[in-house]
Each structure stands twice: as structure tokens, then as C-alpha cells.
Design an enzyme around this catalytic site. Structure first.
Site, short mmCIF file in Angstrom:
data_model
loop_
_atom_site.label_atom_id
_atom_site.label_comp_id
_atom_site.label_asym_id
_atom_site.label_seq_id
_atom_site.Cartn_x
_atom_site.Cartn_y
_atom_site.Cartn_z
CE1 TYR A 189 88.13 69.18 32.68
CE2 TYR A 189 89.97 67.91 31.82
CZ TYR A 189 88.97 68.83 31.63
OH TYR A 189 88.77 69.39 30.40
CE1 TYR A 241 85.63 75.20 26.16
CE2 TYR A 241 84.87 74.32 24.08
CZ TYR A 241 85.12 74.17 25.41
OH TYR A 241 84.84 72.98 26.00
CB VAL A 259 85.97 67.48 22.22
CG1 VAL A 259 86.55 68.88 22.16
CG2 VAL A 259 86.45 66.72 23.44
N1 GLN Z 1 88.18 66.15 28.13
C1 GLN Z 1 88.43 67.15 27.16
C2 GLN Z 1 89.79 67.78 27.39
O1 GLN Z 1 90.16 68.00 28.49
C3 GLN Z 1 87.35 68.17 27.24
C4 GLN Z 1 87.52 69.29 26.24
C5 GLN Z 1 86.26 69.71 25.57
O2 GLN Z 1 85.25 69.04 25.56
N2 GLN Z 1 86.33 70.85 24.94
O3 GLN Z 1 90.52 68.06 26.48
#
Ligand code: GLN
Length: 305
Positions: A189, A241, A259
């Protein structure tokens, strides 16, 4: 189109001052908030690029779309959705509360972190390295860009500070939602989130999805039409989201944010779009990215609704 993209960059230049670059992953905090890029890939393969489209950033949650497609190819959609749901949450992307309070037997959807970690655990491969390599190779194929790599520094930074994701994963392991090695699933991940791309790369992913699973520039089928349909639908309901509803009303395009500041969008039968602006709103979505998509959607009447 080129003129339109350039004026969209110009019109949104001041927005970079709003919001904040993600810093909970320390290395992302070094991102330059002034960057603003946009790329469009049409379904005849023509591309339009403006602003800082060439600047690289990590996919972060945009990678959840890549791993979802691969997991469906590996295991079949019935199997995948027996382990992860298809419902939006109305909660933040890294929320943990529902897993316990609602006694879920599976996380709500593959776009929140809990769901994406389960999806990462489903990617096939004899070793962790092989599983990660399969995701990277798949991303290279969709983007027609062999230079795509994991940014090891971002990976290290996320892996050192990813305790919320560890908490989610161990909680799911304790409830048998997640099976197998937690640390291995997290490594997959974290590494998929750290895959580095530019806005043209993500607009190509959007174009493949917009084109029902076929690469517009070669005619090669990458995923089934059915998988493309499922993925785009989940992008509409869950891709932004707890901002997915507002995004659907104002923009009306299947999209997935990360993000790192990128947003990948797929306008069915019309185009793929990649936008980039590292300053985020409180939901973790790019402020300038959303505004640029809104302007493009309005100008070209792109809403699917
Ligand atoms: N790698 C980030 C996390 O797990 C991904 C979250 C995102 O892009 N919203 O927090």
C-alpha cells in the site's frame, strides 16, 4: 483546447495560496504550493498540456484506482467486493471509527484507506516485491510511460509515519477482515501510494477509463468494459471521500484525488484529465485542482448528470 487550459491555469493561479500542502507524510510537506498543472487526453489520443504538467508528484490515493483494477483482474469482481464494500462513508479517508462502532465485516469502499489496504492484500505475486512490481508495471502500461517508479524517499517517509494506516490494518486483522501479513500489505500500500507521476500520466489513466478500458492511442484493451464501469462508478460515489457529493453536484465527473495534490478524472467517452496543485482542503483534496476541473466542466459541459 490549448487556449482554454492555459486560461484555466491563469485564472486559478491565486488559489495556490489557499489550503495547505499535506505534511502528515513529512516528505510531502516539501512540495511547492505554487505548482499548478493540467493535462487532457482526448479519446483520439491527442493531448493538451498546460502549466506545471510536467512536475512529478506521488499518486497517493489515485493509486487506489490502479490497485482496484488489478485486484479485480486477479480475483474477479465478485471476490473483491466480498471483501470490500461499494458504499460512500461521509467520513475522512483515514477514518477508523466505523470499523469498530458498526462492527463491519468489510470496509465501506476501496477508495478509503481501510478498503485500499484490503485491496493491496489481494494483489497477486509470490513476494511483496513482485506484487509491487506488478502494480508499477500496470501503471507504466496504462500511462505508456516506462519511466514511472516508486519514489523511495516518499515511501520511507510514509512508512516511518504511517501509524494510522498501521492501526487500521491491525484492527482489520484482529477482526479477520484482513488476512495474511499486515506488514506486507502495508508495504504494498505505501509503495503504490509513492508511485511518482506527472499530470499527463494521470490524464492517460483517466482517458483509458473514459474509453471503457481501451488505450485510446493503441486500441489495446487494458481492462474489461465492466471493470471500467465499476471503477468509474466508485470514483463518482467515493473518489473524493466526504466531498464526493459536492464534487458530483459542481463538477459531475468520475474522479480520484490524492494527498500529493493530483486529481485524476475520466469523462466517459470524452477525455481523461489530470490536474495538480499541492495545496489541499481539509478533506485532503487539491483546492486548485477542484476549481480547475470545475471550470473545465462548465466550459465544455462535461458533467455526466
Ligand atoms: N498515502 C496516503 C495515506 O495513506 C494516501 C491518502 C490520500 O491520498 N488521501 O494516508
Amino acid at each position: 483546447m490549448q487556449g482554454l487550459l492555459e486560461s484555466i491555469i491563469e485564472n486559478n493561479k491565486d488559489l495556490v495560496k489557499e489550503g495547505k500542502v499535506a505534511s502528515y507524510i513529512p516528505l510531502l510537506g516539501q512540495g511547492n504550493p505554487d505548482h499548478l498543472g493540467i493535462a487532457v487526453t482526448n479519446l483520439d489520443g491527442r493531448e493538451y498540456l498546460a502549466g506545471d504538467w510536467e512536475v512529478k508528484y506521488t499518486m497517493q490515493s489515485i493509486s487506489k484506482v490502479i490497485s482496484l483494477m488489478l485486484a479485480i483482474m486477479d480475483k474477479g469482481s465478485r471476490n473483491v467486493f466480498s471483501k470490500v464494500g461499494m458504499e460512500p462513508t461521509g467520513d475522512g479517508f483515514n477514518s477508523i471509527v466505523n470499523l469498530e462502532v458498526k462492527k463491519l465485516s468489510k470496509p465501506y469502499n476501496p477508495m478509503i484507506n481501510a478498503g485500499a489496504i484490503v485491496i493491496s492484500s489481494l494483489i497477486e505475486g509470490a513476494t511483496v516485491e513482485e506484487r509491487i512490481k506488478r502494480i508499477v508495471t500496470f501503471a507504466q502500461k496504462i500511462t505508456d510511460n516506462k519511466s514511472i517508479r516508486v519514489n523511495e524517499e516518499v515511501y520511507q517517509s510514509e512508512q516511518e509515519t504511517g501509524d494510522r494506516n498501521r492501526a487500521l490494518a491491525y484492527f482489520m486483522k484482529s477482526n479477520n477482515i484482513l488476512t495474511g501479513s499486515v506488514e506486507e500489505s502495508l508495504e504494498v500500500y505505501f509503495k503504490q501510494c509513492s508511485i511518482e507521476v506527472n499530470s499527463r500520466d494521470i490524464s492517460r489513466i483517466g482517458a483509458m477509463l473514459a474509453n471503457d478500458g481501451i488505450l485510446p492511442w493503441t486500441g489495446e484493451r487494458i481492462i474489461s468494459r465492466e471493470t471500467a464501469r465499476i471503477v468509474k462508478t466508485i470514483m463518482v460515489t467515493c473518489g473524493m471521500y466526504d466531498e464526493s457529493g459536492e464534487f458530483a453536484v459542481h463538477i459531475g465527473i468520475p474522479a480520484k484525488s490524492g494527498v500529493g495534490g493530483g486529481i485524476m478524472a475520466a469523462v466517459p467517452r470524452r477525455m481523461g484529465i489530470g490536474v495538480f496543485g499541492p495545496s489541499l482542503d481539509e478533506k485532503g483534496n487539491s483546492i486548485a485542482g477542484i476549481k480547475m476541473l470545475q471550470e473545465l466542466s462548465k466550459e465544455l459541459d462535461l458533467s455526466i448528470f
